[in-house]
Every structure is written in C-alpha cells, then in structure tokens.
Design a protein around this motif. Structure first.
Motif, PDB file in Angstrom:
ATOM      1  N   LYS A 126     -22.459 -58.736  10.005  1.00 51.16           N
ATOM      2  CA  LYS A 126     -23.427 -59.421  11.762  1.00 51.16           C
ATOM      3  C   LYS A 126     -24.448 -58.701  11.612  1.00 51.16           C
ATOM      4  N   LEU A 127     -26.052 -58.799  10.541  1.00 55.29           N
ATOM      5  CA  LEU A 127     -26.631 -57.406  10.999  1.00 55.29           C
ATOM      6  C   LEU A 127     -27.634 -58.062  11.670  1.00 55.29           C
ATOM      7  N   ILE A 128     -27.656 -56.540  11.927  1.00 55.90           N
ATOM      8  CA  ILE A 128     -29.222 -56.636  13.384  1.00 55.90           C
ATOM      9  C   ILE A 128     -29.448 -56.116  12.584  1.00 55.90           C
ATOM     10  N   VAL A 147     -23.438 -54.501  11.934  1.00 55.35           N
ATOM     11  CA  VAL A 147     -24.365 -53.294  12.058  1.00 55.35           C
ATOM     12  C   VAL A 147     -26.099 -53.316  12.375  1.00 55.35           C
ATOM     13  N   VAL A 148     -26.172 -52.411  13.008  1.00 52.67           N
ATOM     14  CA  VAL A 148     -27.778 -52.016  13.702  1.00 52.67           C
ATOM     15  C   VAL A 148     -27.667 -51.085  12.836  1.00 52.67           C
ATOM     16  N   VAL A 166     -16.239 -55.064  15.691  1.00 54.52           N
ATOM     17  CA  VAL A 166     -16.535 -53.689  15.614  1.00 54.52           C
ATOM     18  C   VAL A 166     -17.681 -53.479  15.543  1.00 54.52           C
ATOM     19  N   LEU A 167     -18.573 -52.280  15.731  1.00 51.75           N
ATOM     20  CA  LEU A 167     -19.759 -51.999  16.095  1.00 51.75           C
ATOM     21  C   LEU A 167     -19.974 -51.046  15.255  1.00 51.75           C
ATOM     22  N   ILE A 168     -21.091 -50.951  14.086  1.00 54.41           N
ATOM     23  CA  ILE A 168     -21.408 -49.931  13.907  1.00 54.41           C
ATOM     24  C   ILE A 168     -22.885 -49.489  13.935  1.00 54.41           C
ATOM     25  N   ILE A 210     -32.505 -50.254  11.950  1.00 60.41           N
ATOM     26  CA  ILE A 210     -33.649 -49.085  12.596  1.00 60.41           C
ATOM     27  C   ILE A 210     -34.675 -49.803  11.081  1.00 60.41           C
ATOM     28  N   GLU A 211     -33.765 -49.298  10.395  1.00 61.69           N
ATOM     29  CA  GLU A 211     -34.624 -49.292   9.677  1.00 61.69           C
ATOM     30  C   GLU A 211     -35.089 -50.634   8.338  1.00 61.69           C
ATOM     31  N   GLN A 212     -36.352 -51.100   7.951  1.00 62.22           N
ATOM     32  CA  GLN A 212     -35.972 -52.835   6.985  1.00 62.22           C
ATOM     33  C   GLN A 212     -35.613 -51.586   6.032  1.00 62.22           C
ATOM     34  N   LYS A 213     -36.380 -51.048   5.291  1.00 65.97           N
ATOM     35  CA  LYS A 213     -35.784 -49.978   3.745  1.00 65.97           C
ATOM     36  C   LYS A 213     -34.711 -49.894   3.960  1.00 65.97           C
ATOM     37  N   VAL A 214     -33.772 -49.571   4.531  1.00 66.53           N
ATOM     38  CA  VAL A 214     -32.716 -49.485   4.280  1.00 66.53           C
ATOM     39  C   VAL A 214     -31.974 -50.052   3.822  1.00 66.53           C
ATOM     40  N   ILE A 215     -32.426 -51.802   4.822  1.00 66.39           N
ATOM     41  CA  ILE A 215     -31.407 -52.838   4.829  1.00 66.39           C
ATOM     42  C   ILE A 215     -32.224 -53.236   3.207  1.00 66.39           C
ATOM     43  N   GLU A 216     -33.152 -53.127   3.154  1.00 68.95           N
ATOM     44  CA  GLU A 216     -33.756 -53.988   1.615  1.00 68.95           C
ATOM     45  C   GLU A 216     -33.335 -52.925   0.531  1.00 68.95           C
ATOM     46  N   TRP A 217     -32.873 -51.640   0.356  1.00 72.67           N
ATOM     47  CA  TRP A 217     -32.424 -51.081  -0.414  1.00 72.67           C
ATOM     48  C   TRP A 217     -30.479 -51.244  -0.873  1.00 72.67           C
ATOM     49  N   ASN A 218     -30.229 -51.238   0.535  1.00 73.29           N
ATOM     50  CA  ASN A 218     -28.212 -51.492   0.284  1.00 73.29           C
ATOM     51  C   ASN A 218     -29.086 -53.230  -0.036  1.00 73.29           C
ATOM     52  N   ARG A 219     -29.724 -53.896  -0.261  1.00 69.49           N
ATOM     53  CA  ARG A 219     -29.369 -55.467  -0.772  1.00 69.49           C
ATOM     54  C   ARG A 219     -29.147 -55.727  -1.397  1.00 69.49           C
TER      55      ARG A 219
END
Length: 220
Positions: free
Chosen positions: A119-121, A90-91, A65-67, A93-102
């Motif tokens: 698998k996060l990209i 999961v692709v 699956v690609l999201i 673009i926003e580093q902040k969105v990644i940080e907030w999800n963590r």
C-alpha cells in the motif's frame, strides 16, 4: 576498477517541492542524490533489509508493517518476503522516487511496488504520522541518513520527544520500531531508552566507508 571509481551517468535530474533530486548510475549500481547529499544506493542493501528483518524477528506479531521511506525498495522487498506479513504500507514524500521504483529501479526490488500486499502513500511521513489513526505491528523508518544527518530540517520532529511519543501511539503492543542511521548517534539512543527502555543497536559493516546502524525497540 570497481563500481566506486567509474564515472557517473546522470539518468534524471528534477526539481521538486523538496528541492533537487537526481538518479544516477555508477557502473552497475544506482544512486539517488537529494539537494547534493547522497541519499541511497543499490550497492548492498543489507542494512536496509536488516531494518525490517530485525523487527520481524522480535515482534510478537507482524501482520501490519509501516515503512517510512521507499528508497530503492530493499526494505519493502524484505517485508514482502515473509508469509506472516499481510500488508506493507510505504510512505514516500518524493514522487520521483516512486516513479523510479516503478521503472528503472523496479528490477532492483523485484517489482515490490506492484506486489498485492503493498500500500503506497505519497506524503510527508512526519505530517502523515500525526494525521493517521492506523496502528502497526512494525514501524521501520529510513527517511534520513539518521537522526544526526537529516535530509530535511523538518524531519527533526520525528526524532524529538513529540515524534517519539506519536510513534509509540502508532505501535501495537508487542510491536517493534526500528530506525536506520549512518551514524551511531549515542544521544538519540539515550532518548530512545528514556521512552522505550531497552534499545538494541546493530552495526552493519560496509564494503567502503563507515558502518550503518539499526536501532531496534520493542513496545512492551
């Protein structure tokens, strides 16, 4: 007073390569604002889950699956729930969105980013799609408010003939492609029909405001 009427508490505001992004809390829910435009929230999540679930229900296989677009993690969480899914890329673009999800958003998705299948990209989805050789059983896209309401102008490539041709080349035979949209976008549906044939449209009512829409295509 419901959650839509309570004052907003800004949790973090940051400048990124894509402009300003803000995480805020409204009552018990979170909202993400990008360059002053509402982007996502934790109010419901049914349409974000349906983006994945509808594809899972129609694809011949769903191992890969690609999201496109992490959001608040609802779509990722939905994909991880299914035993037949082996990997979810999961692709975002926003580093902040990644940080907030963590961090603060992690409980919302059941800590989906930490799941061994994930698998996060960290990349621009449009750019990445034209660089990757990977193919997928499901491609589920939610990087804008839809083809009529793009977060960034450069995302327009994803919805034009060039982008649709590239998406078709990344989709395995019998696989499914879905798009999330805040509008019914009839012109985009016509374009999808030209490329893929039959297009299914799902309308998802919202507690407040207009419905969300999911466009589903199966690669024959």
């Amino acid at each position: 007073m419901n959650d839509y009427d309570v004052p907003v508490e800004v949790i973090e505001r940051a400048e990124t390569l894509c402009g300003e992004i803000q995480l805020q809390r409204r009552g018990k829910h979170f909202e993400v604002i990008s360059n002053g435009t509402f982007l996502m929230a934790t109010y419901n999540g049914e349409s974000e889950r349906l983006l994945v679930r509808s594809a899972l229900n129609h694809a011949e296989s769903c191992e890969s699956v690609l999201i496109g677009g992490l959001g608040v993690g609802f779509s990722l969480q939905e994909a991880l729930k299914h035993e037949r899914v082996r990997t979810v890329t999961v692709v975002e673009i926003e580093q902040k969105v990644i940080e907030w999800n963590r961090s603060v958003l992690a409980p919302v998705s059941g800590h989906a980013l930490s799941h061994p299948k994930t698998k996060l990209i960290h990349d621009d989805l449009v750019k990445w799609l034209f660089q990757t050789d990977e193919t997928f059983d499901l491609i589920c896209l939610d990087i804008d408010n839809g083809p009529d309401w793009k977060v960034f102008d450069a995302n327009g490539t994803l919805y034009d003939d060039t982008g649709l041709a590239r998406l078709r080349s990344r989709l395995k035979p019998g696989g499914c492609l879905t798009f999330w949209s805040a509008t019914p976008s009839p012109e985009f549906v016509v374009r999808l029909e030209r490329f893929y044939g039959n297009v299914q449209t799902f309308e998802v009512p919202q507690q407040s405001g207009v419905p969300d829409y999911i466009f589903l295509i199966q690669n024959g």
